[in-house]
Design a protein around this motif. Structure first.
Motif, mmCIF file in Angstrom:
data_model
loop_
_atom_site.group_PDB
_atom_site.id
_atom_site.type_symbol
_atom_site.label_atom_id
_atom_site.label_comp_id
_atom_site.label_asym_id
_atom_site.label_seq_id
_atom_site.Cartn_x
_atom_site.Cartn_y
_atom_site.Cartn_z
ATOM 1 N N ARG A 15 0.837 -1.196 0.000
ATOM 2 C CA ARG A 15 0.000 0.000 0.000
ATOM 3 C C ARG A 15 0.876 1.253 0.000
ATOM 4 O O ARG A 15 0.485 2.286 -0.517
ATOM 5 N N MET A 18 4.366 1.433 -4.572
ATOM 6 C CA MET A 18 3.687 0.910 -5.756
ATOM 7 C C MET A 18 4.452 -0.234 -6.421
ATOM 8 O O MET A 18 3.854 -1.127 -7.003
ATOM 9 N N ASP A 22 2.991 -3.867 -7.439
ATOM 10 C CA ASP A 22 3.139 -4.546 -8.731
ATOM 11 C C ASP A 22 3.710 -5.952 -8.543
ATOM 12 O O ASP A 22 3.266 -6.909 -9.175
ATOM 13 N N ILE A 25 1.047 -8.237 -7.105
ATOM 14 C CA ILE A 25 0.061 -8.622 -8.124
ATOM 15 C C ILE A 25 0.674 -9.688 -9.039
ATOM 16 O O ILE A 25 0.022 -10.677 -9.378
ATOM 17 N N MET A 56 -7.685 -7.934 -12.026
ATOM 18 C CA MET A 56 -6.425 -7.386 -11.528
ATOM 19 C C MET A 56 -6.627 -6.051 -10.822
ATOM 20 O O MET A 56 -6.031 -5.789 -9.769
ATOM 21 N N HIS A 60 -5.961 -5.058 -6.941
ATOM 22 C CA HIS A 60 -5.264 -3.841 -6.520
ATOM 23 C C HIS A 60 -6.115 -3.048 -5.528
ATOM 24 O O HIS A 60 -5.619 -2.531 -4.525
ATOM 25 N N HIS B 9 0.924 -0.099 -15.145
ATOM 26 C CA HIS B 9 1.394 -1.129 -14.221
ATOM 27 C C HIS B 9 0.712 -2.414 -14.646
ATOM 28 O O HIS B 9 -0.295 -2.371 -15.347
ATOM 29 N N PRO B 10 1.253 -3.546 -14.207
ATOM 30 C CA PRO B 10 0.590 -4.784 -14.616
ATOM 31 C C PRO B 10 -0.874 -4.825 -14.176
ATOM 32 O O PRO B 10 -1.745 -5.305 -14.910
ATOM 33 N N GLY B 11 -1.164 -4.304 -12.978
ATOM 34 C CA GLY B 11 -2.515 -4.434 -12.454
ATOM 35 C C GLY B 11 -3.414 -3.253 -12.762
ATOM 36 O O GLY B 11 -4.634 -3.371 -12.704
ATOM 37 N N TYR B 12 -2.840 -2.126 -13.085
ATOM 38 C CA TYR B 12 -3.666 -0.932 -13.272
ATOM 39 C C TYR B 12 -2.912 0.090 -14.115
ATOM 40 O O TYR B 12 -1.702 -0.066 -14.359
ATOM 41 N N ARG B 24 -6.778 5.970 -11.141
ATOM 42 C CA ARG B 24 -6.355 4.605 -11.445
ATOM 43 C C ARG B 24 -7.492 3.888 -12.148
ATOM 44 O O ARG B 24 -8.661 4.121 -11.835
ATOM 45 N N MET B 42 -10.838 2.632 -10.960
ATOM 46 C CA MET B 42 -10.747 1.952 -9.677
ATOM 47 C C MET B 42 -11.590 2.718 -8.665
ATOM 48 O O MET B 42 -11.629 3.934 -8.676
#
Lengths: 240, 311
Positions: A15, A18, A22, A25, A56, A60, B9-12, B24, B42
């Motif tokens: 948190r 970043m 990543d 995730i 995903m 997040h 980013h991979p997730g967002y 995001r 998000m």
């Protein structure tokens, strides 16, 4: 149990940082894929199924919104993924009657998306995108000098319309007074007091959104024509 | 609205909207620099972590509420809840409900005269003795109580000590109140058991100690020994010697109270005497049977038992 504690520590770390998010995730991609597959009732195809992207972002969200009081992290994440997928599915239902661009055309198997001309110059668009990308990367590098990352800015961005307008008022004031921007670039410090006095925005508001203000002021210094172009219309609207 | 993809980013992805917000969103294989129109943003954190201040203030409020409730219950228990009752009967019968402190919290007329006596009178919040005095005054005024009359306090208290305390208090203070104006009989009895603590005292004479010591022995010894022997020995054989002594001591001094104390404790006898013991005469022999006791067959059977015993 120990494993669970370890995961919770990782989540709390993610948190704050970043890169850590990543990494987490990436490490839990199999879990995300499995949850998506359970909902789709078939394995998701990477790069094709939007559901995987939704899962995903939901993961997040779970990282950002998790607290120990919510129980086990993976259960919480699974619940969030499922509810986001349901939401997405409902949203997409509205477009069900539309034909997908991927549908094969009647004559041959070429997707109809490729047969339709949209009147846009793709090569030019690609060039613009490339220029934009270069500009954004430049901005990212510049922001690093100020100790601000885009993720920070996203976290720090005003949520309420009123606050957003106040911040924009301060930015406009800075734009009208280039010496403030020069000051900002030279000292790498936000001239919060001057901005507050000049624009009439509360100092506390600006301080709370320090990273965001830094990013916007940077955008309004030199270069960044494309990004400014993206924002310009709104700025004008607000001014008028 | 168009969004500019700022960072992937991979997730967002991080998007910049036209109003200058950085947001995001889900990464649908976007690339930096791309403009997108329909992102899945998000959501904000479902809820913020509960703040310490709120938790503490919540705790304090809860504790305060508990304390308040506790105090309320204590107050109710001490001041509002009826804890004991005093039944005042002259002819009008009135029930006084008292809280733990002996203050009147409720007044109710138990018969028509009682209601009439209470008409336009409010005794709530006053001490029981004050209310008793005032009610007696009212009774005298309204003609319910006259010279030589009787006032009876029947006290319903949860424990003996309180009963004694209230009894003494009422007796002495009411006597004091009426002293020199009118002479009436004051009787104090316990409401639930109908046992007499003290009785028939004229305002001018008779200390309470004598009757009050005498009284408990009447209900305890007399009926308890009498009752068990009754079913077996009823018609012919003699009963123990106690029964005659009980009425003897009780009856002459307080005619009206004797039946009260004796009657409830003698249920098993009623049918037997007329059937089997009709031949024996219970008018002669003992002198302790008053005329009002004669027609009562309950008393009668104990009477001729004694007679047989005497023979």
């Amino acid at each position: 149990m120990d494993n669970g504690e370890n995961l919770i520590r990782q989540v709390y770390a993610a948190r704050e940082d970043m890169r850590e998010a990543d990494r987490l995730i990436g490490a839990y991609m199999p879990f995300i894929r499995a949850e998506t597959a359970r909902w789709l009732k078939r394995p998701p195809v990477e790069g094709h199924d939007d559901e995987l992207s939704i899962a995903m972002i939901a993961f997040h969200e779970a990282i950002c919104g998790y607290s120990r009081m919510r129980g086990a992290f993976l259960k919480y994440a699974a619940m969030l993924i499922r509810s986001r997928l349901i939401d997405y599915h409902r949203q997409e239902k509205r477009h069900e009657s539309l034909v997908s661009l991927d549908t094969p055309s009647e004559k041959d198997d070429t997707p109809i998306g490729e047969l339709i001309t949209d009147g846009r110059d793709h090569s030019e668009e690609l060039a613009v995108r490339e220029a934009t990308r270069a500009e954004i990367e430049e901005l990212g590098r510049n922001m690093q000098e100020f100790g601000v990352s885009l993720s920070d800015v996203a976290d720090n961005c005003p949520k309420q319309k009123r606050t957003l307008n106040a911040c924009q008022r301060a930015v406009r004031y800075a734009k009208e007074h280039p010496e403030l921007l020069e000051d900002f670039l030279r000292t790498k410090r936000l001239p919060i007091t001057k901005l507050a006095v000049g624009s009439g925005v509360e100092k506390k508001t600006l301080e709370r959104h320090r990273s965001y203000m830094a990013a916007l002021l940077l955008i309004y210094t030199n270069g960044y024509e494309i990004i400014r172009g993206h924002l310009a219309q709104v700025m004008r609207e607000v001014t008028s | 609205m168009e969004y500019l993809v700022m960072e992937c980013h991979p997730g967002y992805v991080i998007l910049l909207d036209e109003e200058g917000r950085f947001l995001r969103a889900a990464n649908f294989h976007y690339e930096v620099g791309q403009k997108v129109t329909d992102p899945v943003l998000m959501r904000e954190n479902p809820s913020k972590r509960p703040s310490i201040v709120r938790m503490i203030s919540g705790g304090v409020i809860a504790a305060a509420a508990c304390l308040l409730i506790l105090l309320g219950v204590r107050y109710y228990d001490n001041h509002i809840r009826p804890y004991s009752s005093i039944y005042l009967s002259i002819n009008p019968e009135v029930q006084m409900e008292l809280n733990k402190k002996g203050t009147v919290v409720g007044l109710e007329g138990l018969n028509e005269d009682g209601e009439q006596l209470l008409l336009g009178y409010s005794g709530k919040g006053k001490d029981k003795v004050t209310v008793a005095d005032e009610l007696i005054d009212r009774a005298i005024e309204m003609g319910f109580l006259s010279e030589g009359g009787q006032v009876s306090f029947s006290i319903d208290a949860p424990d003996e000590a309180l009963f004694m305390e209230y009894g003494m208090e009422l007796r002495t203070q009411v006597e004091e109140h009426l002293d020199g104006r009118i002479s009436v009989t004051i009787r104090v009895i316990s409401h639930g058991t109908e046992t007499e603590a003290s009785d028939s005292v004229k305002p001018t004479a008779a200390p309470e100690t004598a009757p009050s010591t005498e009284a408990p022995t009447v209900p305890e010894t007399a009926p308890s020994t009498e009752a068990p022997t009754m079913p077996e020995t009823a018609p012919e054989t003699a009963a123990p010697t106690e029964p005659p002594t009980a009425p003897e001591t009780a009856a002459p001094t307080e005619p009206p109270t004797a039946p009260e104390t004796a009657a409830p404790t003698r249920p098993p006898a009623p049918t037997s005497p007329p059937a089997s013991g009709g031949d024996s005469d219970y008018h002669d022999g003992d002198t302790d049977y008053g005329p009002e006791n004669d027609d009562d067959h309950d008393d009668g059977d104990s009477g001729y038992d004694n007679e047989d015993d005497d023979d």
